[in-house]
Design a protein around this motif. Structure first.
Motif, PDB file in Angstrom:
ATOM      1  N   PRO A   5      31.959  27.268  47.873  1.00  0.00           N
ATOM      2  CA  PRO A   5      32.381  28.650  48.078  1.00  0.00           C
ATOM      3  C   PRO A   5      33.651  28.962  47.301  1.00  0.00           C
ATOM      4  O   PRO A   5      34.637  28.220  47.398  1.00  0.00           O
ATOM      5  N   LEU A   6      33.611  30.031  46.526  1.00  0.00           N
ATOM      6  CA  LEU A   6      34.781  30.358  45.711  1.00  0.00           C
ATOM      7  C   LEU A   6      34.953  31.857  45.540  1.00  0.00           C
ATOM      8  O   LEU A   6      34.016  32.640  45.706  1.00  0.00           O
ATOM      9  N   VAL A   7      36.183  32.199  45.183  1.00  0.00           N
ATOM     10  CA  VAL A   7      36.526  33.551  44.730  1.00  0.00           C
ATOM     11  C   VAL A   7      37.098  33.381  43.333  1.00  0.00           C
ATOM     12  O   VAL A   7      37.773  32.385  43.051  1.00  0.00           O
ATOM     13  N   ILE A   8      36.834  34.332  42.449  1.00  0.00           N
ATOM     14  CA  ILE A   8      37.485  34.312  41.134  1.00  0.00           C
ATOM     15  C   ILE A   8      38.489  35.464  41.081  1.00  0.00           C
ATOM     16  O   ILE A   8      38.120  36.631  41.282  1.00  0.00           O
ATOM     17  N   LYS A  32      31.873  34.311  46.366  1.00  0.00           N
ATOM     18  CA  LYS A  32      31.970  35.240  47.499  1.00  0.00           C
ATOM     19  C   LYS A  32      32.525  36.599  47.077  1.00  0.00           C
ATOM     20  O   LYS A  32      32.212  37.614  47.703  1.00  0.00           O
ATOM     21  N   ALA A  33      33.405  36.611  46.089  1.00  0.00           N
ATOM     22  CA  ALA A  33      34.045  37.873  45.695  1.00  0.00           C
ATOM     23  C   ALA A  33      34.755  37.680  44.367  1.00  0.00           C
ATOM     24  O   ALA A  33      35.057  36.556  43.953  1.00  0.00           O
ATOM     25  N   ILE A  34      35.021  38.824  43.742  1.00  0.00           N
ATOM     26  CA  ILE A  34      35.852  38.876  42.537  1.00  0.00           C
ATOM     27  C   ILE A  34      37.063  39.727  42.896  1.00  0.00           C
ATOM     28  O   ILE A  34      36.903  40.830  43.441  1.00  0.00           O
ATOM     29  N   THR A  35      38.262  39.207  42.637  1.00  0.00           N
ATOM     30  CA  THR A  35      39.464  40.013  42.885  1.00  0.00           C
ATOM     31  C   THR A  35      40.159  40.249  41.552  1.00  0.00           C
ATOM     32  O   THR A  35      40.262  39.352  40.715  1.00  0.00           O
ATOM     33  N   MET A  36      40.635  41.470  41.360  1.00  0.00           N
ATOM     34  CA  MET A  36      41.207  41.859  40.071  1.00  0.00           C
ATOM     35  C   MET A  36      42.726  41.843  40.147  1.00  0.00           C
ATOM     36  O   MET A  36      43.304  42.296  41.133  1.00  0.00           O
ATOM     37  N   VAL A  37      43.344  41.385  39.078  1.00  0.00           N
ATOM     38  CA  VAL A  37      44.811  41.363  39.005  1.00  0.00           C
ATOM     39  C   VAL A  37      45.241  41.904  37.643  1.00  0.00           C
ATOM     40  O   VAL A  37      44.531  41.735  36.646  1.00  0.00           O
ATOM     41  N   VAL A  63      27.867  40.927  44.389  1.00  0.00           N
ATOM     42  CA  VAL A  63      29.171  40.283  44.641  1.00  0.00           C
ATOM     43  C   VAL A  63      30.239  41.386  44.623  1.00  0.00           C
ATOM     44  O   VAL A  63      30.328  42.139  43.643  1.00  0.00           O
ATOM     45  N   PRO A  64      31.040  41.513  45.697  1.00  0.00           N
ATOM     46  CA  PRO A  64      32.029  42.596  45.726  1.00  0.00           C
ATOM     47  C   PRO A  64      33.164  42.390  44.729  1.00  0.00           C
ATOM     48  O   PRO A  64      33.581  41.269  44.475  1.00  0.00           O
ATOM     49  N   VAL A  65      33.623  43.514  44.179  1.00  0.00           N
ATOM     50  CA  VAL A  65      34.796  43.511  43.295  1.00  0.00           C
ATOM     51  C   VAL A  65      35.924  44.215  44.052  1.00  0.00           C
ATOM     52  O   VAL A  65      35.793  45.382  44.428  1.00  0.00           O
ATOM     53  N   HIS A  66      36.995  43.483  44.314  1.00  0.00           N
ATOM     54  CA  HIS A  66      38.137  44.042  45.051  1.00  0.00           C
ATOM     55  C   HIS A  66      39.304  44.250  44.090  1.00  0.00           C
ATOM     56  O   HIS A  66      39.596  43.381  43.262  1.00  0.00           O
ATOM     57  N   GLY A 118      39.792  26.136  55.229  1.00  0.00           N
ATOM     58  CA  GLY A 118      39.698  24.810  54.612  1.00  0.00           C
ATOM     59  C   GLY A 118      38.532  24.643  53.668  1.00  0.00           C
ATOM     60  O   GLY A 118      38.267  23.534  53.192  1.00  0.00           O
ATOM     61  N   GLU A 119      37.816  25.729  53.376  1.00  0.00           N
ATOM     62  CA  GLU A 119      36.608  25.591  52.543  1.00  0.00           C
ATOM     63  C   GLU A 119      36.639  26.383  51.250  1.00  0.00           C
ATOM     64  O   GLU A 119      35.916  26.067  50.303  1.00  0.00           O
ATOM     65  N   LEU A 120      37.457  27.429  51.206  1.00  0.00           N
ATOM     66  CA  LEU A 120      37.407  28.356  50.079  1.00  0.00           C
ATOM     67  C   LEU A 120      38.331  27.914  48.940  1.00  0.00           C
ATOM     68  O   LEU A 120      39.514  27.651  49.146  1.00  0.00           O
ATOM     69  N   THR A 121      37.762  27.855  47.733  1.00  0.00           N
ATOM     70  CA  THR A 121      38.580  27.597  46.541  1.00  0.00           C
ATOM     71  C   THR A 121      38.724  28.893  45.758  1.00  0.00           C
ATOM     72  O   THR A 121      37.767  29.661  45.625  1.00  0.00           O
ATOM     73  N   ILE A 122      39.918  29.132  45.260  1.00  0.00           N
ATOM     74  CA  ILE A 122      40.154  30.324  44.445  1.00  0.00           C
ATOM     75  C   ILE A 122      40.387  29.869  43.008  1.00  0.00           C
ATOM     76  O   ILE A 122      41.257  29.026  42.745  1.00  0.00           O
TER      77      ILE A 122
END
Ligand code: BDR
Ligand code: CA
Length: 321
Positions: A5-8, A32-37, A63-66, A118-122
């Motif tokens: 499980p990951l977020v980019i 799980k999601a894409i987050t924008m910076v 996949v949601p884009v936040h 404890g499971e999510l990698t970003i």
């Protein structure tokens, strides 16, 4: 097969798009999601590039884009449009009806980490503003995140935006400092020498990918075109792929040939060395806070990416120039 499980967290342009494709198409990934910076190119352009990438992968709407932070913590935004152009080689797509998820990116990171403790990698492939903000906002965030895979800095080697600094850490050095001092489990994929040694694709390799003649391959060749010209103008013999390498190293740790525990500290007070990452390799009496990837199997990385780009996706919407 178990998935990761990951977020980019991304400033989507050029290789960020390729990293998103890895997250969207690699069977080992559960994106799980894409987050924008704020980073490489204008913020709205980055969002459009992320939607375009989702579409080319045939996964628009899945996949949601936040939307995260639109500027660094304390400094003015510094663009890399001179390197990346618009980040997608001028490709366009009808984006009517496409909306980012209403939840802000920082809250999405906090909530996803809390929902998967404890499971999510970003996979962090832009400036670290969103990650620092999440750590500041929620004291449980650091413990809830499994690990951060961070593209940034150079390992006792040259920078790219200045002699000392790599772009992601240069743009928001206060965020990078906050993140490296917060207690996260961190893996770092540096710019130099690693990316320059193992993640540069030559014109011959790019032509080989183009010959695959899939929508993904055509997309790839176009989006790397501007950066390829820039890279050659500064003496790099091909297009650079640090972001997709970061995602690939998470999903396929067997790519890593050498890594070391190091103390990574970020310079914030000097203008000359702003964003410099001092990576201390263990002889200076400093406690390690990160694992730095030092060597990977570059040929295997290229082979994995080419195999992915050979997949005949059906784009969700047509794209053109
Ligand atoms: C980093 O900056 C961006 O231009 C790339 O996407 C990568 O994340 C390299 O310095
Ligand atoms: Ca990036």
């Amino acid at each position: 097969m178990s998935t990761i499980p990951l977020v980019i967290d991304t400033d989507t342009a050029q290789d960020d798009c390729v990293a998103l494709l890895v997250g969207l198409l690699d069977p080992a990934a559960d994106l799980k999601a894409i987050t924008m910076v704020a980073g490489n190119v204008g913020f709205e352009r980055q969002v459009a590039n992320a939607f375009l990438t989702l579409s080319v992968a045939g996964r628009l709407g899945e996949v949601p884009v936040h939307l995260g932070c639109r500027r660094p913590l304390t400094r003015e935004w510094v663009s890399a449009e001179n390197v990346h152009g618009d980040g997608v080689g001028g490709l366009t797509m009808d984006a009517s009806g496409l909306e980012p998820d209403p939840k802000p990116g920082v809250d999405a990171l906090i909530d996803l980490a809390a929902a998967n403790p404890g499971e999510l990698t970003i996979v962090c492939i832009g400036p670290l503003t969103n990650i620092a903000m999440a750590a500041i906002k929620d004291p449980r965030f650091v413990a809830n995140v499994k690990s951060l895979y961070i593209m940034g800095g150079s390992n006792n080697a040259r920078g790219n935006i200045t002699a000392a600094a790599e772009y992601n850490f240069y743009v928001d050095p206060e965020a990078a400092k906050t993140v490296f001092e917060a207690g996260f489990d961190i893996v770092v994929v540096p710019w130099a020498p690693l990316t320059l040694n193992e993640a540069v694709f030559s014109r011959e390799q790019i032509a080989e990918i183009g010959a695959l003649d899939t929508p993904l391959a055509r997309f790839f060749v176009r989006i790397v075109s501007t950066t390829l010209d820039f890279d050659e103008s500064v003496g790099i013999a091909g297009s650079t792929h640090p972001d997709s390498l970061t995602a690939s190293v998470l999903l396929h740790p067997e790519l890593v040939r050498k890594s070391s525990r190091m103390s990574v500290q970020i310079e914030t007070s000097s203008e000359l060395t702003r964003g410099y990452a001092a990576m201390s390799w263990g002889v200076h009496g400093l406690d390690p806070n990160a694992t730095v990837v030092e060597a990977v199997d570059g040929a295997a990385f290229y082979a994995q990416l080419s195999a992915m780009l050979a997949i005949a996706t059906v784009p969700s919407r047509s794209f053109s120039n």
